[in-house]
Design a protein around this motif. Structure first.
Motif, PDB file in Angstrom:
ATOM      1  N   GLY A 194       0.822  -1.214   0.000  1.00  0.00           N
ATOM      2  CA  GLY A 194       0.000   0.000   0.000  1.00  0.00           C
ATOM      3  C   GLY A 194       0.847   1.251   0.000  1.00  0.00           C
ATOM      4  O   GLY A 194       0.538   2.228  -0.700  1.00  0.00           O
ATOM      5  N   GLN A 195       1.939   1.256   0.764  1.00  0.00           N
ATOM      6  CA  GLN A 195       2.834   2.408   0.784  1.00  0.00           C
ATOM      7  C   GLN A 195       3.503   2.604  -0.575  1.00  0.00           C
ATOM      8  O   GLN A 195       3.653   3.734  -1.037  1.00  0.00           O
ATOM      9  CB  GLN A 195       3.900   2.228   1.867  1.00  0.00           C
ATOM     10  CG  GLN A 195       3.369   2.360   3.260  1.00  0.00           C
ATOM     11  CD  GLN A 195       4.423   2.015   4.306  1.00  0.00           C
ATOM     12  OE1 GLN A 195       5.536   1.610   3.978  1.00  0.00           O
ATOM     13  NE2 GLN A 195       4.048   2.169   5.565  1.00  0.00           N
ATOM     14  N   LEU A 196       3.911   1.496  -1.209  1.00  0.00           N
ATOM     15  CA  LEU A 196       4.510   1.612  -2.543  1.00  0.00           C
ATOM     16  C   LEU A 196       3.527   2.223  -3.530  1.00  0.00           C
ATOM     17  O   LEU A 196       3.893   3.050  -4.366  1.00  0.00           O
ATOM     18  CB  LEU A 196       4.945   0.236  -3.051  1.00  0.00           C
ATOM     19  CG  LEU A 196       6.205  -0.371  -2.453  1.00  0.00           C
ATOM     20  CD1 LEU A 196       6.409  -1.786  -2.989  1.00  0.00           C
ATOM     21  CD2 LEU A 196       7.404   0.485  -2.791  1.00  0.00           C
ATOM     22  N   ARG A 197       2.282   1.813  -3.448  1.00  0.00           N
ATOM     23  CA  ARG A 197       1.263   2.317  -4.377  1.00  0.00           C
ATOM     24  C   ARG A 197       0.954   3.785  -4.124  1.00  0.00           C
ATOM     25  O   ARG A 197       0.745   4.550  -5.062  1.00  0.00           O
ATOM     26  CB  ARG A 197      -0.002   1.473  -4.269  1.00  0.00           C
ATOM     27  CG  ARG A 197       0.191   0.102  -4.856  1.00  0.00           C
ATOM     28  CD  ARG A 197      -1.060  -0.709  -4.787  1.00  0.00           C
ATOM     29  NE  ARG A 197      -0.821  -1.987  -5.446  1.00  0.00           N
ATOM     30  CZ  ARG A 197      -1.566  -3.034  -5.273  1.00  0.00           C
ATOM     31  NH1 ARG A 197      -2.603  -2.986  -4.474  1.00  0.00           N
ATOM     32  NH2 ARG A 197      -1.295  -4.160  -5.903  1.00  0.00           N
ATOM     33  N   ARG A 198       0.917   4.181  -2.855  1.00  0.00           N
ATOM     34  CA  ARG A 198       0.643   5.588  -2.554  1.00  0.00           C
ATOM     35  C   ARG A 198       1.798   6.473  -3.011  1.00  0.00           C
ATOM     36  O   ARG A 198       1.588   7.609  -3.436  1.00  0.00           O
ATOM     37  CB  ARG A 198       0.388   5.761  -1.055  1.00  0.00           C
ATOM     38  CG  ARG A 198      -1.018   5.338  -0.656  1.00  0.00           C
ATOM     39  CD  ARG A 198      -1.335   5.731   0.772  1.00  0.00           C
ATOM     40  NE  ARG A 198      -0.529   5.024   1.756  1.00  0.00           N
ATOM     41  CZ  ARG A 198      -0.786   3.799   2.221  1.00  0.00           C
ATOM     42  NH1 ARG A 198      -1.834   3.136   1.770  1.00  0.00           N
ATOM     43  NH2 ARG A 198      -0.014   3.243   3.125  1.00  0.00           N
ATOM     44  N   ALA A 199       3.018   5.950  -2.944  1.00  0.00           N
ATOM     45  CA  ALA A 199       4.177   6.725  -3.377  1.00  0.00           C
ATOM     46  C   ALA A 199       4.165   6.927  -4.893  1.00  0.00           C
ATOM     47  O   ALA A 199       4.598   7.966  -5.387  1.00  0.00           O
ATOM     48  CB  ALA A 199       5.472   6.025  -2.952  1.00  0.00           C
ATOM     49  N   LYS A 200       3.668   5.958  -5.628  1.00  0.00           N
ATOM     50  CA  LYS A 200       3.613   6.050  -7.099  1.00  0.00           C
ATOM     51  C   LYS A 200       2.516   7.003  -7.559  1.00  0.00           C
ATOM     52  O   LYS A 200       2.666   7.685  -8.565  1.00  0.00           O
ATOM     53  CB  LYS A 200       3.352   4.666  -7.707  1.00  0.00           C
ATOM     54  CG  LYS A 200       4.524   3.756  -7.639  1.00  0.00           C
ATOM     55  CD  LYS A 200       5.252   3.828  -8.919  1.00  0.00           C
ATOM     56  CE  LYS A 200       6.390   2.825  -8.882  1.00  0.00           C
ATOM     57  NZ  LYS A 200       7.052   2.726 -10.108  1.00  0.00           N
ATOM     58  N   ARG A 201       1.381   6.975  -6.890  1.00  0.00           N
ATOM     59  CA  ARG A 201       0.221   7.822  -7.219  1.00  0.00           C
ATOM     60  C   ARG A 201      -0.223   7.653  -8.663  1.00  0.00           C
ATOM     61  O   ARG A 201      -0.419   8.627  -9.396  1.00  0.00           O
ATOM     62  CB  ARG A 201       0.503   9.277  -6.928  1.00  0.00           C
ATOM     63  CG  ARG A 201       0.726   9.558  -5.477  1.00  0.00           C
ATOM     64  CD  ARG A 201       0.931  11.040  -5.261  1.00  0.00           C
ATOM     65  NE  ARG A 201       1.324  11.289  -3.904  1.00  0.00           N
ATOM     66  CZ  ARG A 201       0.528  11.820  -2.990  1.00  0.00           C
ATOM     67  NH1 ARG A 201      -0.684  12.149  -3.296  1.00  0.00           N
ATOM     68  NH2 ARG A 201       0.967  12.017  -1.777  1.00  0.00           N
ATOM     69  N   ARG A 241      -3.025   5.939 -11.441  1.00  0.00           N
ATOM     70  CA  ARG A 241      -4.449   5.593 -11.445  1.00  0.00           C
ATOM     71  C   ARG A 241      -4.675   4.106 -11.266  1.00  0.00           C
ATOM     72  O   ARG A 241      -5.523   3.691 -10.511  1.00  0.00           O
ATOM     73  CB  ARG A 241      -5.079   6.032 -12.758  1.00  0.00           C
ATOM     74  CG  ARG A 241      -5.785   7.294 -12.598  1.00  0.00           C
ATOM     75  CD  ARG A 241      -6.535   7.650 -13.824  1.00  0.00           C
ATOM     76  NE  ARG A 241      -7.453   8.651 -13.349  1.00  0.00           N
ATOM     77  CZ  ARG A 241      -8.581   8.912 -13.893  1.00  0.00           C
ATOM     78  NH1 ARG A 241      -8.954   8.289 -14.961  1.00  0.00           N
ATOM     79  NH2 ARG A 241      -9.362   9.818 -13.389  1.00  0.00           N
ATOM     80  N   ARG A 242      -3.919   3.327 -12.025  1.00  0.00           N
ATOM     81  CA  ARG A 242      -4.070   1.867 -11.941  1.00  0.00           C
ATOM     82  C   ARG A 242      -2.749   1.275 -11.473  1.00  0.00           C
ATOM     83  O   ARG A 242      -1.872   1.003 -12.289  1.00  0.00           O
ATOM     84  CB  ARG A 242      -4.462   1.296 -13.293  1.00  0.00           C
ATOM     85  CG  ARG A 242      -5.841   1.764 -13.712  1.00  0.00           C
ATOM     86  CD  ARG A 242      -6.244   1.139 -14.977  1.00  0.00           C
ATOM     87  NE  ARG A 242      -6.436  -0.302 -14.750  1.00  0.00           N
ATOM     88  CZ  ARG A 242      -6.908  -1.129 -15.646  1.00  0.00           C
ATOM     89  NH1 ARG A 242      -7.209  -0.695 -16.839  1.00  0.00           N
ATOM     90  NH2 ARG A 242      -7.067  -2.388 -15.379  1.00  0.00           N
ATOM     91  N   PRO A 243      -2.608   1.068 -10.174  1.00  0.00           N
ATOM     92  CA  PRO A 243      -1.346   0.522  -9.685  1.00  0.00           C
ATOM     93  C   PRO A 243      -1.152  -0.912 -10.163  1.00  0.00           C
ATOM     94  O   PRO A 243      -2.112  -1.659 -10.350  1.00  0.00           O
ATOM     95  CB  PRO A 243      -1.486   0.580  -8.164  1.00  0.00           C
ATOM     96  CG  PRO A 243      -2.946   0.596  -7.916  1.00  0.00           C
ATOM     97  CD  PRO A 243      -3.563   1.283  -9.104  1.00  0.00           C
ATOM     98  N   ALA A 244       0.090  -1.280 -10.360  1.00  0.00           N
ATOM     99  CA  ALA A 244       0.403  -2.640 -10.813  1.00  0.00           C
ATOM    100  C   ALA A 244       0.140  -3.619  -9.669  1.00  0.00           C
ATOM    101  O   ALA A 244       0.574  -3.385  -8.539  1.00  0.00           O
ATOM    102  CB  ALA A 244       1.855  -2.727 -11.242  1.00  0.00           C
ATOM    103  N   PRO A 245      -0.562  -4.707  -9.932  1.00  0.00           N
ATOM    104  CA  PRO A 245      -0.818  -5.679  -8.872  1.00  0.00           C
ATOM    105  C   PRO A 245       0.424  -6.512  -8.575  1.00  0.00           C
ATOM    106  O   PRO A 245       1.335  -6.621  -9.398  1.00  0.00           O
ATOM    107  CB  PRO A 245      -1.932  -6.552  -9.462  1.00  0.00           C
ATOM    108  CG  PRO A 245      -1.738  -6.467 -10.926  1.00  0.00           C
ATOM    109  CD  PRO A 245      -1.210  -5.078 -11.191  1.00  0.00           C
ATOM    110  N   VAL A 246       0.422  -7.101  -7.396  1.00  0.00           N
ATOM    111  CA  VAL A 246       1.484  -8.033  -7.034  1.00  0.00           C
ATOM    112  C   VAL A 246       1.255  -9.304  -7.836  1.00  0.00           C
ATOM    113  O   VAL A 246       0.139  -9.810  -7.912  1.00  0.00           O
ATOM    114  CB  VAL A 246       1.456  -8.338  -5.524  1.00  0.00           C
ATOM    115  CG1 VAL A 246       2.486  -9.388  -5.168  1.00  0.00           C
ATOM    116  CG2 VAL A 246       1.673  -7.071  -4.724  1.00  0.00           C
ATOM    117  N   ALA A 247       2.314  -9.805  -8.461  1.00  0.00           N
ATOM    118  CA  ALA A 247       2.211 -11.020  -9.270  1.00  0.00           C
ATOM    119  C   ALA A 247       3.348 -11.969  -8.923  1.00  0.00           C
ATOM    120  O   ALA A 247       4.413 -11.549  -8.486  1.00  0.00           O
ATOM    121  CB  ALA A 247       2.259 -10.674 -10.758  1.00  0.00           C
TER     122      ALA A 247
END
Length: 175
Positions: free
Chosen positions: A112-119, A121-127
């Motif tokens: 979640g922190q990584l996604r908030r830092a990127k900002r 629209r469509r964050p890359a999912p964990v795969a």
């Protein structure tokens, strides 16, 4: 235009009993080749080898692979935020469940922190990129899972053990 579906009743049918069947007599054609049904003689065994016995090939059993696959799938759903970390509890040994759930929760917060830092629209999912399995002894399997999210690559290490005919997680680490 709508297609009409007609339901028709199925005729009653019961297969004949064994005593109602007429015996089928089969006579082979005259020019058919006969099959050889004799038992083959066993091949002679090789002479005994001197030296240490051959080591077993390492690998995981089919049940262990399936259990790891199920747990990894559930863990990735937790990391992506599709499930709460508490769902890892049901696949964990009760004495280790708190540690497994805490590790899953910490991983979900980190993603979640990584996604908030990127900002974006469509964050890359964990795969999952790759899974390496090892069964050090019967009833225990260890796995190293390579994960990717966006441009970050990281690892998940876990151990599962067979308790009361069920594979349960005893350790989970996110690296």
């Amino acid at each position: 235009m709508r297609t009409t579906i007609h339901l028709r009743p199925l005729p009653r049918y019961e297969p004949p009993f064994d005593d109602e069947l007429a015996p089928q007599v089969w006579s082979p054609p005259r020019q058919q080749l006969a099959l050889d049904w004799s038992t083959p003689t066993p091949a002679p065994s090789p002479p005994p080898r001197s030296g240490p016995p051959a080591a077993e090939v390492p690998g995981a059993s089919g049940d262990a692979k399936l259990a790891v696959r199920r747990f990894v799938h559930l863990s990735v759903e937790v990391l992506n935020g599709f499930r709460p970390a508490g769902h890892l509890r049901r696949l964990s040994l009760p004495s280790h469940a708190a540690d497994v759930v805490a590790a899953g929760l910490a991983g979900a917060q980190w993603v979640g922190q990584l996604r908030r830092a990127k900002r974006t629209r469509r964050p890359a999912p964990v795969a999952v990129l790759k899974v390496h399995l090892c069964e050090p002894r019967a009833g225990a399997v260890e796995a190293a899972v390579v994960l990717v999210t966006g441009e970050r690559t990281w690892a998940l290490a876990l151990r599962m053990e067979l308790h009361q005919q069920a594979w349960v997680a005893t350790a989970l680490r996110l690296i």
